[in-house]
Design an enzyme around this catalytic site. Structure first.
Site, mmCIF file in Angstrom:
data_model
loop_
_atom_site.group_PDB
_atom_site.id
_atom_site.type_symbol
_atom_site.label_atom_id
_atom_site.label_comp_id
_atom_site.label_asym_id
_atom_site.label_seq_id
_atom_site.Cartn_x
_atom_site.Cartn_y
_atom_site.Cartn_z
ATOM 1 N N HIS A 1 0.929 -1.175 -0.233
ATOM 2 C CA HIS A 1 0.441 0.236 -0.509
ATOM 3 C C HIS A 1 0.996 1.187 -0.045
ATOM 4 O O HIS A 1 1.423 1.463 1.245
ATOM 5 C CB HIS A 1 -0.921 0.195 1.425
ATOM 6 C CG HIS A 1 -2.214 -1.143 1.092
ATOM 7 N ND1 HIS A 1 -2.372 -1.364 2.253
ATOM 8 C CD2 HIS A 1 -3.191 -0.903 -0.099
ATOM 9 C CE1 HIS A 1 -3.597 -2.882 1.740
ATOM 10 N NE2 HIS A 1 -3.773 -2.954 0.268
ATOM 11 N N GLU B 1 1.423 4.052 2.823
ATOM 12 C CA GLU B 1 2.278 3.356 4.272
ATOM 13 C C GLU B 1 3.880 3.104 4.171
ATOM 14 O O GLU B 1 4.139 2.111 4.575
ATOM 15 C CB GLU B 1 1.380 1.779 4.799
ATOM 16 C CG GLU B 1 0.058 1.756 4.323
ATOM 17 C CD GLU B 1 -0.822 0.721 4.419
ATOM 18 O OE1 GLU B 1 -0.291 -0.896 4.486
ATOM 19 O OE2 GLU B 1 -1.844 0.542 4.199
ATOM 20 N N ARG C 1 -2.610 4.542 -2.520
ATOM 21 C CA ARG C 1 -2.844 3.318 -1.903
ATOM 22 C C ARG C 1 -3.157 2.417 -2.989
ATOM 23 O O ARG C 1 -1.931 1.451 -2.450
ATOM 24 C CB ARG C 1 -3.951 2.954 -1.078
ATOM 25 C CG ARG C 1 -4.394 1.960 -0.807
ATOM 26 C CD ARG C 1 -5.639 1.421 0.242
ATOM 27 N NE ARG C 1 -6.325 0.191 0.451
ATOM 28 C CZ ARG C 1 -6.116 -0.848 1.194
ATOM 29 N NH1 ARG C 1 -5.480 0.168 2.096
ATOM 30 N NH2 ARG C 1 -6.828 -1.590 1.412
ATOM 31 N N HIS D 1 2.892 -3.703 7.034
ATOM 32 C CA HIS D 1 1.566 -2.271 6.441
ATOM 33 C C HIS D 1 1.062 -0.705 7.862
ATOM 34 O O HIS D 1 1.561 -1.271 8.618
ATOM 35 C CB HIS D 1 -0.159 -3.605 6.094
ATOM 36 C CG HIS D 1 -0.385 -3.930 5.211
ATOM 37 N ND1 HIS D 1 -0.751 -3.874 4.571
ATOM 38 C CD2 HIS D 1 0.435 -5.135 4.993
ATOM 39 C CE1 HIS D 1 -1.241 -4.170 3.607
ATOM 40 N NE2 HIS D 1 -0.521 -5.244 3.645
ATOM 41 N N GLU E 1 0.807 -4.658 10.797
ATOM 42 C CA GLU E 1 -0.206 -2.700 10.941
ATOM 43 C C GLU E 1 0.798 -1.807 12.339
ATOM 44 O O GLU E 1 0.335 -2.609 13.468
ATOM 45 C CB GLU E 1 -2.268 -3.163 11.068
ATOM 46 C CG GLU E 1 -2.183 -3.616 10.237
ATOM 47 C CD GLU E 1 -2.419 -3.314 9.291
ATOM 48 O OE1 GLU E 1 -2.239 -2.120 8.893
ATOM 49 O OE2 GLU E 1 -3.323 -3.997 8.122
HETATM 50 O O1 0X9 Z 1 -6.987 -4.130 4.430
HETATM 51 C C1 0X9 Z 1 -5.812 -4.132 4.355
HETATM 52 O O2 0X9 Z 1 -5.820 -4.665 3.423
HETATM 53 C C2 0X9 Z 1 -5.094 -4.350 5.711
HETATM 54 N N1 0X9 Z 1 -5.006 -3.594 5.732
HETATM 55 S S1 0X9 Z 1 -4.829 -2.294 5.794
HETATM 56 O O3 0X9 Z 1 -5.451 -0.749 6.370
HETATM 57 N N2 0X9 Z 1 -3.312 -1.712 5.493
HETATM 58 O O4 0X9 Z 1 -4.890 -1.561 5.059
HETATM 59 C C3 0X9 Z 1 -5.223 -5.684 5.998
HETATM 60 C C4 0X9 Z 1 -4.751 -6.938 5.581
HETATM 61 C C5 0X9 Z 1 -4.049 -8.016 6.267
HETATM 62 N N3 0X9 Z 1 -5.105 -9.060 5.988
HETATM 63 C C6 0X9 Z 1 -4.132 -10.281 5.379
HETATM 64 N N4 0X9 Z 1 -3.318 -10.170 4.691
HETATM 65 N N5 0X9 Z 1 -5.537 -11.262 5.762
HETATM 66 ZN ZN ZN Z 2 -1.852 -1.527 4.075
#
Ligand code: 0X9
Ligand code: ZN
Length: 422
Positions: A178, A181, A234, A305, A382
């Site tokens: 992303h 980030e 993003r 992330h 995260e």
């Molecule tokens: O939504 C996402 O892609 C991630 N959160 S973000 O706020 N950085 O966009 C979380 C994704 C995590 N899930 C898996 N890898 N299963």
């Molecule tokens: Zn992300």
């Protein structure tokens, strides 16, 4: 004639880079609100306005545990937005009063180490790549470059392996999928540097006894765009055939439960647009091919992330089912979170499956690796914070965040080994 000449001059100046082809987007008086959502109607309203890309931008999607959504609102829309909240009985808290102010603070260059690469400011892709080249040249016996493939705009997606001896179990890190980030690539480069220079016993153990495969910036086009044009970008940068909105969420584009269970969007204007098909984004396709090729060389897969302070594990596609080894996954997650909380900063990380502790997300890279490459250990980290600064984490927090990463990783790897996975 004169008009033609003027046009020709403009074209020449633009292509010479004298004039910007389009200026950097500014976020003066854009605000970020943390909303508390209590029912489906409220959620539907917020999700709908979230797709109005020139007025709103969802920073953090709704999750059932916190019931919160973080959303950025343009100054011309604030009045209308507040009425909408009132009308729908949605409670809100103002998190950021002026996004541009934070962007300006973030880009203040640190005078102390402006000539050398460091971790008191955020760097652009070109600078990160130059640093990577220096590192590769300085440590030729233990490092090697690897190339994942090409991005939509033709950039090379690069990674580095660090290996001190043959036969080590491998750990793969993918970072900055992303674009906005930025803390993720800052943390990845810091981590690489630690593996190569630290003399601390615990770090030496990680460096000497594991093979590291690290991609500091995976979404190269998006990252470049987030620096040059739009700090809040993003997605990828591939245009859509029938829609003016650009890019897909690369972390929804992998062929594992792709676009199922509303864990992604089919609307190209959504921040979680899954792409037209699995692997429609050249970056995701290249990563799939590369990981398939080297799948025997790693045991753990980690995706960096921000933000929210979570350690997320599979599955993302459902919270009705959990992996067979979920108990172990939680034990390792606890070790990671405890190690971070024990540091003087006292930062709290939540851990658990993505669908359970956060939200349903389909077609993510970690889930693809877990499900399709049959890996048993995969996490999404995260990073900081919980929304005070969000993606605009001040540079003074880069190193504290990285210290937390190292403490967490030391514990994560130790626990994974203890449980017999390495
Ligand atoms: O939504 C996402 O892609 C991630 N959160 S973000 O706020 N950085 O966009 C979380 C994704 C995590 N899930 C898996 N890898 N299963
Ligand atoms: Zn992300």
């Amino acid at each position: 004639m004169r008009l033609l000449w003027l046009l020709a001059t403009l074209v020449a100046l633009t292509s010479a880079g004298v004039l910007p082809d389009s200026a950097k987007e500014r976020f003066d008086n854009f605000q970020v609100y943390k909303l508390t959502i209590k029912n489906k109607i409220q959620l539907a309203v917020i999700e709908k306005i979230g797709e109005l890309t020139n007025k709103y931008n969802i920073w953090k999607e709704y999750d059932e545990r916190s019931q919160q959504v973080d959303i950025m609102v343009s100054p011309t829309e604030v009045q209308h937005f507040k009425e909408l909240l009132r009308f729908n009985n949605i409670t809100s808290e103002l998190m950021i009063e002026n996004v541009q102010e934070l962007i300006d603070q973030e880009q203040v260059t640190a005078t102390a180490d402006s000539s050398t690469f460091g971790w008191t400011k955020y760097y652009e892709l070109e600078e990160i790549e130059a640093w990577l080249d220096e590192v590769l040249a300085k440590y030729p016996s233990v490092t090697e470059e690897f190339i994942v493939g090409q991005s939509y705009e033709g950039r090379t997606i690069r990674g580095i392996t660090i290996s001190h001896k043959t036969g080590n179990p491998g750990i793969f890190i993918e970072s900055n999928i992303h674009a906005r980030e930025w803390i993720t690539s800052a943390s990845a480069t810091w981590f690489i540097n630690q593996l190569l220079t630290s003399e601390e016993t615990e770090v030496r153990n990680l460096a000497d006894n594991y093979d590291w495969h690290i991609i500091p910036v995976f979404n190269v086009d998006g990252f470049e765009y987030s620096h040059k044009k739009n700090r809040m970008w993003r997605k990828t940068r591939q245009p859509h055939a029938t829609n003016e909105c650009i890019g897909a969420d690369a972390n929804r584009n992998f062929d594992s439960h792709w676009l199922e269970n509303s864990g992604a969007s089919s609307n190209p204007c959504s921040e979680t647009f899954a792409g037209d098909t699995p692997g429609s984004e050249p970056e995701a396709k290249a990563l799939v091919e590369y990981l398939t090729k080297i799948k025997d060389n790693f045991k753990i897969y980690i995706s960096f992330h921000s933000y929210g302070q979570y350690l997320l594990s599979p599955y993302g596609h459902t919270k009705e089912e959990f992996p067979e080894n979920y108990d172990d996954i939680l034990t390792i997650g606890k070790a990671f979170a405890d190690a971070i909380e024990a540091l003087p900063y006292g930062t709290v990380y939540q851990y658990g499956s993505t669908a359970d502790v956060l939200y349903v997300a389909t077609g993510t890279s970690v889930d693809w690796v877990f499900n399709e490459l049959d890996k048993e250990i995969g996490y999404t980290i995260e990073y900081r914070d919980k929304g005070r600064y969000g993606f605009l984490l001040p540079p003074v927090q880069i190193i504290p965040n990285c210290e937390e990463l190292m403490a967490g990783m030391v514990a994560l790897v130790a626990k994974t080994k203890e449980l017999g996975y390495l």
